[in-house]
Enzyme design. Structure first.
Site, mmCIF file in Angstrom:
data_model
loop_
_atom_site.group_PDB
_atom_site.id
_atom_site.type_symbol
_atom_site.label_atom_id
_atom_site.label_comp_id
_atom_site.label_asym_id
_atom_site.label_seq_id
_atom_site.Cartn_x
_atom_site.Cartn_y
_atom_site.Cartn_z
ATOM 1 N N ASP A 50 -31.281 21.459 -32.671
ATOM 2 C CA ASP A 50 -31.263 20.062 -32.242
ATOM 3 C C ASP A 50 -32.721 19.646 -32.042
ATOM 4 O O ASP A 50 -33.597 20.505 -31.902
ATOM 5 C CB ASP A 50 -30.473 19.947 -30.934
ATOM 6 C CG ASP A 50 -30.410 18.512 -30.433
ATOM 7 O OD1 ASP A 50 -30.347 17.604 -31.268
ATOM 8 O OD2 ASP A 50 -30.440 18.315 -29.213
ATOM 9 N N ASP A 84 -29.041 21.837 -26.686
ATOM 10 C CA ASP A 84 -29.003 21.742 -25.226
ATOM 11 C C ASP A 84 -28.034 20.705 -24.686
ATOM 12 O O ASP A 84 -27.782 20.672 -23.502
ATOM 13 C CB ASP A 84 -30.402 21.411 -24.691
ATOM 14 C CG ASP A 84 -30.814 19.986 -25.023
ATOM 15 O OD1 ASP A 84 -30.373 19.483 -26.070
ATOM 16 O OD2 ASP A 84 -31.546 19.375 -24.242
#
Length: 1365
Positions: free
Chosen positions: A712, A1069
């Site tokens: 990400d 996350d």
């Protein structure tokens, strides 16, 4: 531009079922596949998911709420490709601009679906069976598992509006129920008259006893007749079915069985007569045990059922039968058929909703299943809702005491209580495992052979191992119980009064007060009065407070859509989330209606995912059992040879049997399976010291085989927070009407000051841009701390204004000196709109709308005359440089009526005020980590929800895209009508294009050193519309940047990469990553929140450098596991050869000799050789995970041959010595002989030597010399083995160890032979044996040379060959 909903109505029919019902429903679909007539500009890429950094949407991601993919089994896998409904993929949620959603099944690879391991059921049985799903909408009959096809009929918007009006007027009332809340009743509530007959069940109760689950017995003649009539009308015929557990992406088969008394007697006799052996064998072969316990029967008549999942895990569950006499809709969701009139659309007919005399239910994996006699299958009620909830007026009613008791019986207590097995149960499960049963067999065998000391020690070690396993299991269950267990007191509206009860007594429909003392939401609930601020980090991993508002009529319409709709989510409180703040807008308390309880809640799904992780299917673990089987075959050969030899020697039958069986325990040592976990255990402990925690030990070794890592961007590659770089105000140029951007302003003082006098015709957008920055956000003041989205917080901090809440109205007020802005109304951020707005009132009573959002969408709702001419130019500059850009606008409203204005009305013809520029800095370790991964040729990919240009810029900055890559091509739609295709253009030079079919440069001068970047909508289009396997594979192989990706698209990307045989790691996350983290082979979460349970690894250091540690430890653990496995195999081989040679003379090793070898040599060496840490540097070559490959087995066989030669040479040599003592056959008590002593003393060194040879150091593990415990162990073991040379054969110690005296020269010969043996094996391991393995592969596997079993490697080679040409 307001949010638009396409109105599609699907007429779906359930095939394979004669009693099926056609169903109709109106369904809102949200933007999925981008409209083809949108701009092809790469700047204006469509995004339905993210406006800016932080929580992309205040919706629990569908990866948690379980939207999954179809399964394909058996020979029907590749049949029709006609019209497919939503069962095919979560990507298929379209709007009115949808492309034709036909033949949407991805064509990339079907092979990955054909991996079911059903044993009790056949794949064809599962394919043909009637099915259901935990996620199935009863109005949309899709069971999400097989490749069935459904037609898609489209209806116009008019029918949708009619149904909406009908819901508002004709949904059943509930005010006539005893104990309902008359205070909440609307004065214009309708008298529903005969409709109340649907709820006549409440009037049929004779007493409270009838509500409870009374068992059979004492039924009247009339009751029995009614029951018989019911079963005649709904006969039970199906004897098996399938079901799809969407939360776990798991297909199960369910078969009904009835008890058979004579079969049970036969089964009991088999178990007793075989002294328990029959029980053990049938326990391991449950298919035969099932057939010995009962008869297959219809599901509706079954006493118990057999449940098997697609991984071959089988469970027998008893079916509970209870008296009910209630409507089917009281525990399962029912909808009417299309044949029924529209006027009764919400009230199912009596044929579809009959009175059920008995409730048949069972629980599997904490999901409760109920028998549906209408469909003749078991279904889950995890997503049950009461039809009267579809009218928002009814959601405040609450339930009566009698109804609460009935629902408590059906839905069980509102608790996520994990059952804890007793110590005895755990002990039995552990001891009856084949591994321990084999140990028990071995111990009894050794006892019978008078090896008392050895048997006692192995028994002691086994008990320690079992106790340790029990303690670990108990502690794990307790940890999960601590996470899941929660109970508190709540006030519920019951029978017209507020009543204090335990939260465990809540049932669906209960209305409870959300008061300040309630810190945790006790169930999944719908907010029916007031507002709340919630922290949903427990589910999403993001600690951004989320505002919840009172449910509206529009919101409750989405209850049938499995509680995942963003509009419903704005009023939905999830179990386990934290209540930060609540307030009521009237005199009533803040209240919520219970919708789901217990394991049916979202938190319950998370807990189940921890309790029942998917089997990894890692090749190493599969091969290990094949290898044990291979060793067992060698044991069988040894058994046969030894038996023949003993017959020749004329030994007694007892000795023959015992010694022949002993061969099996030598070749397959009981400790062999345990060595698989040694390496990973040490690796997990080392990772824990690095603050990396692992909840799935089997994934450690898989980490050593990663081929690709997806990252990400925000919060993973870059810092969490964004800093305001500055703002660009849009004003008219001096003396002209043309709107242009002014220079960047980096201080708020410069924004506030009026640097030059303006005429009345000049714009002054600086003050309005500042106003938007101060007011247009969702920050909340909680315990004197301003909480909310990090981007909002940074933006508001830049303004230097202050925040407070009005003491009377509780409305947010922003102020600075005598200036202030009060927020009267907030139009919250919606993912599909990618913007938010607020209605603000200034100190002078002026009312303005402030809007901020993604520049791509803001351009559509602003007055074109207010847009600067260099709008796209400046946007391109900043996004291309890696900055995040937010566009702001405003509009002044006239006095009065603004609070009731719709969003569409206020968000149009806005005046553009400027850009806010945010910078997102890379984390310190990002570039260096990616560089190391690239050097190790581990591919790295960015998978983000951000703008594609920003993603490209960050990828270049952090070197995820190598500096030598000169061209990056991005896609856009081209063509018209039926000739739509994907055009690929260079991001810097749009004139450079790729061939849309081959994705190769059209012009040879463009060069072949390029990469692709793609957006989520194009990615989805390729999978669902183009469906060209080679094209998709080409994109997957060459695209390193995936931008504007939704949670489901991230999940899909991981699965598509796995289909071409990548071992995929994912590091993220946030909430958007949960599905991908779970789907990846190795998921690494940088979040401390409980959502990280979706990932096997959690790092408390929020740097991607943790990925390097996981890979290094994975490689080290994998090599260690192989080394230990090979060590135990060679230990078995050494002892097997020794014993076989001694059996030739009718003798054996002594009891204490076995004990010395196992306890003082093997056990410490096996443990300490696993102690080595990982090597510091990652190399290109991965360690092998194939235990039965020639490169592993051939060196192993070569080692065995070397060991055999040295043992035979010494054995033959000792027989020529004058002091040679010949063994006495058939005497286990006196095994002392020269044969025994020489082989025992020499093999002691061989056990030590192979530990040295197999303790590989670099490139995967640290050098053996740094493993100090192992070095010390080697020295001590060598000295101890040499000290045995000095024991006199006639001494008590000599008798104890059963040794004889040898000549002094022969002791020297043993040491020299050991040294030569070590040299031969080390040189062989490093050079000779590898050449033999390669020669074997060249001779017998020539066709495989240069080819790989992994698809992506073959594709890569093909692409390289094309590029070279």
């Amino acid at each position: 531009m307001g949010q638009q909903y396409g109105k599609n109505q699907a007429h779906l029919s359930r095939s394979r079922r004669s009693s099926s019902f056609d169903r109709r429903r109106t369904r809102s679909r949200h933007n999925s596949i981008t409209s083809l007539d949108s701009s092809s500009s790469i700047l204006v890429d469509e995004n339905s998911h993210e406006m800016y950094s932080g929580a992309a949407s205040e919706v629990i991601p569908s990866s948690i709420s379980s939207l999954h993919y179809p399964h394909h089994f058996g020979r029907f896998r590749s049949r029709q490709e006609s019209n497919v409904s939503r069962e095919t993929s979560p990507l298929l949620v379209g709007d009115e601009n949808d492309l034709d959603l036909r033949s949407v099944r991805s064509n990339v690879s079907d092979s990955s679906y054909d991996k079911s391991h059903f044993k009790f059921f056949s794949a064809d049985e599962i394919e043909a069976a009637q099915g259901g799903s935990t996620l199935e909408n009863p109005e949309d009959p899709v069971d999400y598992n097989t490749n069935w096809d459904y037609s898609v009929d489209k209806f116009d918007d008019e029918s949708d509006q009619q149904q909406q009006q009908q819901l508002e007027t004709e949904a059943p009332g509930f005010f006539d129920q005893a104990g309902t809340n008359r205070r909440y009743e609307s004065p214009e509530a309708n008298d529903y008259g005969s409709l109340n007959s649907h709820f006549e069940r409440r009037n049929r109760r004779d007493s409270d006893e009838s509500n409870k689950s009374n068992l059979l017995g004492g039924e009247s003649v009339t009751s029995n007749k009614l029951d018989q009539d019911f079963y005649n009308e709904f006969p039970a015929k199906l004897n098996y079915q399938r079901f799809y557990l969407a939360e776990e992406d798991l297909v199960i088969g369910i078969a009904g069985y009835s008890n058979c008394w004579w079969k049970k007697i036969v089964y009991t006799l088999i178990c007793v007569c075989t002294l328990g052996m029959g029980y053990l064998i049938l326990r391991w072969l449950p298919k035969y045990r099932v057939n010995l316990m009962g008869n297959r029967c219809a599901l509706g008549k079954a006493d118990w059922c057999v449940i098997e999942n697609e991984f071959g895990e089988l469970q027998i569950v008893n079916i509970k039968m209870q008296r009910l006499n209630e409507r089917l809709s009281s525990f399962l969701t029912i909808v009417n058929s299309n044949e029924e009139s529209d006027e009764d659309i919400q009230i199912p007919s009596k044929e579809r909703d009959p009175i059920i005399p008995f409730l048949h239910s069972f629980t599997y994996r904490y999901i409760k299943f109920f028998y549906n006699p209408v469909e003749d299958i078991f279904r889950s009620n995890a997503n049950w809702y009461d039809l009267h909830w579809l009218n928002v007026k009814n959601t405040k009613d609450g339930v009566s005491q009698s109804l609460q008791e009935q629902r408590l019986d059906i839905f069980d207590e509102n608790s996520i209580e994990i059952e804890e097995k007793s110590v005895i149960q755990l002990l039995v499960d552990e001891v009856l495992h084949p591994f321990y049963v084999f140990q028990v067999f071995s111990i009894f065998l050794w006892l019978a052979d008078d090896y008392y000391y050895y048997a006692s020690c192995i028994f002691l070690i086994s008990m320690i191992s079992i106790i340790n396993s029990l303690v670990e299991t108990k502690s794990t269950i307790r940890r999960l119980q601590d996470i899941s267990r929660f109970s508190c007191e709540v006030r519920v509206w019951r029978n017209g009064f507020w009543k204090q009860i335990e939260s465990t007594e809540l049932v669906p429909g209960d209305v409870f007060e959300v008061d300040p003392s309630l810190s945790i939401v006790p169930c999944d609930a719908l907010l029916v009065n007031g507002e709340c601020v919630i922290n949903e980090s427990m589910l999403t991993g993001e600690s951004v407070p989320v505002s919840k508002v009172t449910a509206t009529q529009e919101a409750v319409q989405f209850l049938p859509e499995n509680f995942t709709n963003p509009i419903l989510s704005k009023s939905f409180l999830y179990n386990g989330t934290k209540l930060l703040k609540m307030k009521s807008s009237n005199d009533e308390p803040v209240t919520a209606m219970t919708v789901k309880t217990g394991f049916n809640t979202t938190k319950g799904s998370l807990v189940r995912s921890m309790l029942f992780p998917k089997p990894t299917g890692f090749k190493f673990y599969e091969d290990s059992f094949k290898y044990i089987g291979f060793m067992t075959m060698i044991a069988a050969i040894g058994f046969t040879y030894s038996t023949y030899n003993f017959i020749q020697l004329g030994l007694s039958k007892r000795v023959m049997i015992l010694r022949a069986l002993d061969i099996i325990t030598i070749v397959v040592p009981p400790a062999l399976p345990a060595t698989l976990t040694i390496g990973s255990t040490f690796a997990i402990n080392r990772l824990k010291k690095l603050e990396i925690f692992c909840i799935a030990p089997t994934r450690v070794n898989i980490g050593g085989k990663l081929d690709i890592l997806c990252f990400d961007k925000t919060g993973t590659l870059t810092e969490d927070g964004l800093d305001v770089l500055g703002v660009h105000v849009a004003n008219n140029a001096a003396g002209r009407k043309e709107i242009v951007f002014e220079e960047i302003v980096t201080r708020v003082e410069d924004l506030q000051s009026d640097s030059h006098s303006k005429s009345e015709h000049d714009s002054d957008n600086g003050q309005y841009l500042l106003g938007g920055m101060t007011a247009c956000h969702s920050l909340r003041l909680i315990e004197d701390e301003l909480l909310g989205d990090p981007l909002d917080a940074k933006m508001f901090e830049f303004t230097e204004w202050n925040y407070k809440e009005d003491q009377v109205t509780n409305k947010p007020v922003m102020y600075l000196g005598d200036k202030q802005a009060t927020i009267l109304k907030e139009f919250e951020f919606i993912a599909s709109l990618r913007r938010m707005s607020v209605l603000a009132q200034l100190q002078n009573a002026r009312e303005l709308i402030y809007t901020k959002g993604a520049p791509e969408v803001m351009v559509n709702i602003c007055d074109p005359e207010s847009l600067p001419t260099n709008y796209e130019e400046l946007l391109h500059h900043y996004t291309h440089s890696g900055y995040r850009v937010i566009a702001c606008a405003y509009k002044e409203l006239g006095p009065g009526g603004n609070l009731t204005a719709s969003r569409e009305e206020v968000e149009r013809n806005l005046i553009f005020t400027g850009f806010i520029i945010f910078e997102n800095k890379l984390k310190p370790s990002t570039t260096q980590t990616l560089r190391q991964l690239n050097e190790a040729q581990i591919r790295t990919v960015m998978c983000t929800g951000d703008n594609i240009l920003t993603a490209i810029s960050v990828a270049r900055e952090c070197e995820l895209v190598a500096p030598e890559i000169t061209n990056i091509y991005v896609p856009s739609y081209a063509g018209e009508g039926d000739n739509i295709y994907i055009s690929w253009e260079d991001v810097n030079n749009p004139e450079d294009k790729l061939d849309p079919v081959t994705i190769k440069p059209i012009d040879i001068r463009q060069g072949s050193n390029y990469k692709l970047a793609i957006t989520g909508d194009i990615f989805r289009y390729l999978l669902t519309e183009v469906k060209d396997t080679s094209l998709v594979q080409n994109v997957l192989m060459n695209c390193d940047i995936f931008a504007r990706m939704s949670p489901d698209e991230k999940h899909e990307l991981v699965e598509q990469l796995q289909k071409i045989d990548y071992t995929v790691g994912f590091c993220g996350d946030g909430a958007n990553d949960c599905g991908a983290l779970k789907a990846a082979d190795v998921g690494i979460s940088l979040s401390e929140a409980e959502a990280s349970v979706a990932a096997p690894f959690t790092s408390r250091k929020f740097e991607i450098s943790c990925v390097l540690d996981v890979i290094k430890e994975g490689r080290s653990s994998l090599v260690t596991s192989f080394s230990c496995f090979k060590y135990m195999s060679l230990y078995s081989a050494i002892q097997f050869i020794t014993v076989t040679i001694l059996y030739k003379r009718g003798t054996n090793l002594g009891d204490f000799q076995f004990l010395y070898i196992d306890l003082f040599l093997i056990l410490p060496l096996a443990i300490f050789m696993s102690w080595s840490g990982p090597f510091k540097k990652l190399i290109v070559k991965r360690p092998t995970a194939n235990l039965v490959s020639p490169k592993i087995l051939i060196p192993l066989i070569c080692h065995i041959l070397v060991i055999l030669v040295f043992q035979i040479v010494l054995w033959l040599g000792v027989q020529k010595e004058p002091w040679y003592i010949r063994p006495v056959p058939d005497d286990d008590d006196h095994v002392q002989s020269s044969d025994n002593t020489v082989l025992f003393l020499f093999t002691n060194f061989q056990y030590i030597l192979i530990a040295v040879v197999l303790s590989q150091g670099p490139p995967y593990r640290e050098s053996m010399t740094k493993n100090y415990p192992f070095i010390i162990n080697l020295i001590v073991a060598s000295l101890l083995s040499m000290s045995l040379f000095f024991i006199e054969g006639n001494s008590s110690l000599g008798s104890f160890m059963q040794l004889t005296n040898l000549g002094s020269n022969f002791y020297v010969l043993i040491v020299v032979s050991a040294a030569v043996n070590l040299g031969v094996m080390m040189v062989g391991e490093e050079i000779w044996f590898k050449k033999v393995a390669f020669l074997y592969k060249k001779l017998f596997h020539r066709s495989r040379l240069g080819n790989s079993k992994k698809t992506f490697k073959n594709l890569k080679r093909e692409f390289n060959q094309i590029a070279t040409v």
